[in-house]
Design a protein around this motif. Structure first.
Motif, PDB file in Angstrom:
ATOM      1  N   ALA A 467       0.832  -1.200   0.000  1.00 24.14           N
ATOM      2  CA  ALA A 467       0.000   0.000   0.000  1.00 24.14           C
ATOM      3  C   ALA A 467       0.867   1.250   0.000  1.00 24.14           C
ATOM      4  O   ALA A 467       0.577   2.228  -0.706  1.00 24.14           O
ATOM      5  CB  ALA A 467      -0.923  -0.020   1.219  1.00 24.14           C
ATOM      6  N   ALA A 468       1.948   1.224   0.796  1.00 21.80           N
ATOM      7  CA  ALA A 468       2.825   2.395   0.877  1.00 21.80           C
ATOM      8  C   ALA A 468       3.489   2.662  -0.463  1.00 21.80           C
ATOM      9  O   ALA A 468       3.640   3.813  -0.885  1.00 21.80           O
ATOM     10  CB  ALA A 468       3.867   2.175   1.972  1.00 21.80           C
ATOM     11  N   LYS A 469       3.872   1.566  -1.142  1.00 26.48           N
ATOM     12  CA  LYS A 469       4.504   1.709  -2.450  1.00 26.48           C
ATOM     13  C   LYS A 469       3.547   2.336  -3.453  1.00 26.48           C
ATOM     14  O   LYS A 469       3.968   3.107  -4.324  1.00 26.48           O
ATOM     15  CB  LYS A 469       4.966   0.337  -2.925  1.00 26.48           C
ATOM     16  N   LYS A 470       2.268   2.032  -3.303  1.00 21.87           N
ATOM     17  CA  LYS A 470       1.239   2.563  -4.206  1.00 21.87           C
ATOM     18  C   LYS A 470       0.777   3.950  -3.749  1.00 21.87           C
ATOM     19  O   LYS A 470       0.132   4.672  -4.492  1.00 21.87           O
ATOM     20  CB  LYS A 470       0.044   1.594  -4.213  1.00 21.87           C
ATOM     21  N   GLY A 471       1.160   4.341  -2.533  1.00 21.53           N
ATOM     22  CA  GLY A 471       0.729   5.626  -1.994  1.00 21.53           C
ATOM     23  C   GLY A 471      -0.684   5.562  -1.460  1.00 21.53           C
ATOM     24  O   GLY A 471      -1.395   6.576  -1.455  1.00 21.53           O
ATOM     25  N   VAL A 472      -1.105   4.375  -1.027  1.00 16.10           N
ATOM     26  CA  VAL A 472      -2.476   4.186  -0.524  1.00 16.10           C
ATOM     27  C   VAL A 472      -2.428   4.033   0.981  1.00 16.10           C
ATOM     28  O   VAL A 472      -1.587   3.309   1.523  1.00 16.10           O
ATOM     29  CB  VAL A 472      -3.127   2.933  -1.169  1.00 16.10           C
ATOM     30  N   THR A 473      -3.337   4.703   1.665  1.00 17.48           N
ATOM     31  CA  THR A 473      -3.429   4.616   3.119  1.00 17.48           C
ATOM     32  C   THR A 473      -4.299   3.420   3.491  1.00 17.48           C
ATOM     33  O   THR A 473      -5.459   3.325   3.075  1.00 17.48           O
ATOM     34  CB  THR A 473      -4.035   5.895   3.707  1.00 17.48           C
ATOM     35  N   LEU A 474      -3.733   2.519   4.260  1.00 20.22           N
ATOM     36  CA  LEU A 474      -4.429   1.297   4.655  1.00 20.22           C
ATOM     37  C   LEU A 474      -4.834   1.412   6.117  1.00 20.22           C
ATOM     38  O   LEU A 474      -3.985   1.664   6.976  1.00 20.22           O
ATOM     39  CB  LEU A 474      -3.508   0.085   4.441  1.00 20.22           C
ATOM     40  N   SER A 475      -6.129   1.231   6.428  1.00 17.35           N
ATOM     41  CA  SER A 475      -6.594   1.350   7.814  1.00 17.35           C
ATOM     42  C   SER A 475      -7.527   0.186   8.146  1.00 17.35           C
ATOM     43  O   SER A 475      -8.268  -0.303   7.294  1.00 17.35           O
ATOM     44  CB  SER A 475      -7.317   2.680   8.018  1.00 17.35           C
ATOM     45  N   PHE A 476      -7.441  -0.267   9.417  1.00 12.95           N
ATOM     46  CA  PHE A 476      -8.277  -1.371   9.908  1.00 12.95           C
ATOM     47  C   PHE A 476      -9.076  -0.897  11.118  1.00 12.95           C
ATOM     48  O   PHE A 476      -8.541  -0.204  11.998  1.00 12.95           O
ATOM     49  CB  PHE A 476      -7.414  -2.565  10.314  1.00 12.95           C
ATOM     50  N   GLU A 477     -10.329  -1.288  11.144  1.00 11.27           N
ATOM     51  CA  GLU A 477     -11.211  -0.921  12.251  1.00 11.27           C
ATOM     52  C   GLU A 477     -12.028  -2.163  12.614  1.00 11.27           C
ATOM     53  O   GLU A 477     -12.772  -2.693  11.788  1.00 11.27           O
ATOM     54  CB  GLU A 477     -12.128   0.232  11.824  1.00 11.27           C
ATOM     55  N   ALA A 478     -11.840  -2.613  13.870  1.00 15.55           N
ATOM     56  CA  ALA A 478     -12.531  -3.847  14.265  1.00 15.55           C
ATOM     57  C   ALA A 478     -12.934  -3.779  15.714  1.00 15.55           C
ATOM     58  O   ALA A 478     -12.292  -3.129  16.536  1.00 15.55           O
ATOM     59  CB  ALA A 478     -11.643  -5.062  14.025  1.00 15.55           C
ATOM     60  N   MET A 479     -14.041  -4.474  16.039  1.00 10.58           N
ATOM     61  CA  MET A 479     -14.467  -4.590  17.422  1.00 10.58           C
ATOM     62  C   MET A 479     -13.460  -5.457  18.180  1.00 10.58           C
ATOM     63  O   MET A 479     -12.732  -6.253  17.585  1.00 10.58           O
ATOM     64  CB  MET A 479     -15.869  -5.234  17.497  1.00 10.58           C
TER      65      MET A 479
END
Length: 596
Positions: A467-479
């Motif tokens: 994702a960093a190489k593509k310039g994309v921000t990756l985020s996770f949200e979980a209970m």
């Protein structure tokens, strides 16, 4: 019927009473006349005896005077009463052998005509006792005449009386007959009413029972107690109704079983008679032909109902030639279906008849055809996907063999390309093997309860660099502490494929958000990206093998075209569901629900 019985009974009673009265009248008249004749004969003989005695004593005989005396002595009465009104009128007449009247009790004998033409006188002149009944114009009634010959005196003694008693007897009989008729009518009314009720009541009950049975109430029975043939009829009827109920119950049970069987079949069945009228059809056939199944469909003409000349002609040909036939028919829109039709004649028990109709078995092979098409496309796609890297590898190897291997820079470049193509080939083969493995499983193995949060951390570590190489921000949200019973590697593979695609087809400085929640016994994974999106026309097919929205771009990004297909099969393996929402330029959102 009750009115008819009452009327017949009444008419028969009246006729019986009337005939009885008539016969009684006739018998009474005959008896009275016989008694009267004997009485008059005896009276005439008595008069003659008295005359004979007077003659023996030497007394003079005045026949006219004697006639009056005997009439007064034997039947005294008031002379002032008219003849026609006398109840005991008695007349005595003496006639000589020539028919001349020589003495008369009621009239002047000298003014009377010769009586030789009278019937009773003619008989007496022959030496017999004569008798006659004639109408008297003076008395306005019939008179009985008895003429008795007296040979010793050569005279005829004639006595007569009116038959007024006969009229009175008739009147009395008529009165009593009328009374009898009235009494008979009253009695008959009561008896006929009871009698008609005795007959019509059980008959009406049988009619009511018959109506109820004809309307479907086969448990109805006749309850008739009259100790006669009608009760026997009712008992026989009840036995018949019981047998009918049993027979119909058996038939209904068989029909229900047959209906259940044919309607449980996955294939369609239609049977018609020689007139092409439907005698059997199941719900699957109706669904295939797009017709409404209902009670009125039996007996309809299949040619009018199924508007498909291929099916109708095949069935007709099978019946005409008395042979089984097979064909495939493509039904048109709205749902294009491919049907395989088997037709065969129905055997007939009548040797003079070729067959009793025809039967068609319909198989919906639409999915089979689609699978065949998918298999063909899959082989073609696999061949193409394998051929491309192999061709590239072979080409570079031949180039190296031709002398490029001596140039170190070119050789390293070519070997790097061969390595990339080999990796691509290996990835393709692995994906194919994984897809084949998932497809051939009904239940997954190595199922354990594991924490989804830990799996997400592992996935983040794997894809963070991509994702960093593509310039994309990756985020996770979980209970917190979400657990799921599944093969951890399958869940991990499913999420990596989706997130990797979200990264690949994203825009610069885009985002990929992964959200996991648990509710109502299901774990929901939501993968949302800000990428290029998917046109609506492509969404139904994106889970097909090797299907690419942009083939050139997918290959350049290293995709095998099997990633989403693998995701779909993993979801199906756990009886989950997956939904896609996307618009070009607005990103894509995948929502997956899997039972926990």
């Amino acid at each position: 019927m009750k009115q008819k019985i009452f009327l017949y009974y009444l008419v028969l009673t009246v006729i019986g009473v009337f005939i009885t009265g008539l016969l009684t009248s006739e018998i009474s008249q005959k008896y009275y006349k016989n008694e009267l004749e004997e009485k008059l004969k005896n009276t005439a003989h008595l008069i003659q005896f008295q005359l004979s005695e007077n003659r023996k004593l030497g007394l003079p005989i005045d026949y006219n005077k004697s006639a009056r005396q005997y009439a007064d002595v034997l039947y005294p009465g008031d002379k002032a009463i008219p003849l026609k009104d006398k109840d005991n009128y008695f007349r005595v007449t003496f006639i000589d052998k020539y028919g001349n009247v020589i003495g008369e009790s009621e009239k002047d004998y000298l003014s009377m005509d010769n009586h030789s033409n009278r019937k009773e006188v003619q008989e007496a002149l022959k030496g017999n006792i004569g008798k006659d009944v004639r109408y008297s114009t003076d008395m306005k009634m019939d008179l009985l005449y008895i003429a008795v010959p007296m040979p010793s005196e050569e005279i005829i003694t004639r006595v007569s009386v009116p038959l007024i008693q006969l009229e009175r007897i008739d009147e009395i009989i008529l009165i009593y007959t009328g009374i009898g008729i009235l009494a008979g009518i009253l009695l008959t009314t009561v008896l006929a009413f009871r009698f008609s009720n005795m007959i019509t009541k059980p008959v009406n009950e049988l009619i009511d029972v018959t109506k109820e049975i004809s309307e479907g109430n086969f448990s109805r029975r006749a309850n008739i107690k009259c100790d006669d043939e009608i009760e026997d009829l009712a008992n026989t009827f009840n036995i018949m109704a019981e047998k009918l109920e049993t027979t119909l119950a058996e038939m209904n049970d068989k029909n229900i079983k047959v209906d259940s069987i044919i309607n449980s079949m996955i294939n369609g069945v239609v049977a018609v008679d020689n007139q092409f009228k439907i005698i059997l059809i199941n719900s699957v056939s109706c669904e295939m032909f797009g017709i409404k199944n209902g009670p009125g469909i039996i007996g309809m003409n299949i040619i009018e109902l199924v508007r498909n000349s291929q099916i109708n002609n095949l069935l007709k040909e099978s019946m005409d030639k008395n042979i089984p036939l097979l064909t495939e028919v493509v039904m048109g829109p709205p749902d294009d279906k491919t049907l395989r039709i088997y037709t065969s004649p129905i055997k007939s028990n009548n040797v003079k008849q070729l067959n009793a109709g025809g039967i068609a078995t319909i198989h919906n092979i639409t999915n089979i055809k689609k699978l065949e098409q998918i298999r063909t496309e899959f082989v073609s796609n696999v061949t193409h996907e394998l051929k491309t890297p192999l061709t590239s590898i072979r080409g570079f190897i031949e180039t190296l063999k031709a002398g490029a291997i001596d140039d170190k820079n070119v050789a390293v470049k070519f070997l790097d390309i061969i390595d990339i193509e080999s990796e691509r080939l290996s990835s393709l083969i692995n994906d194919i093997l994984q897809l084949s493995e998932i497809e051939n499983k009904n239940n997954d193995s190595d199922i354990t309860s594991h924490n989804v949060n830990d799996t997400l951390k592992e996935i983040y570590d794997i894809l963070e660099g991509v994702a960093a190489k593509k310039g994309v921000t990756l985020s996770f949200e979980a209970m917190d502490n979400i657990s799921i019973n599944a093969n951890k590697n399958r869940i991990k593979q499913m999420l990596i494929n989706l997130i990797d695609n979200a990264i690949k087809y994203n825009i610069e400085n885009g985002t990929v958000n992964v959200k996991v929640i648990k509710a109502e016994g299901k774990v929901t994974f939501i993968i949302r990206d800000s990428g290029i999106g998917i046109d609506e026309e492509h969404i139904p097919r994106i889970f097909e093998r090797f299907y690419r929205v942009d083939k050139g771009r997918s290959r350049n990004m290293g995709g095998t075209g099997l990633g989403l297909s693998i995701v779909k099969h993993i979801v199906n393996l756990y009886n989950g569901n997956i939904k896609v929402a996307s618009k070009p330029g607005s990103g894509t959102e995948f929502t997956i629900q899997i039972p926990s």
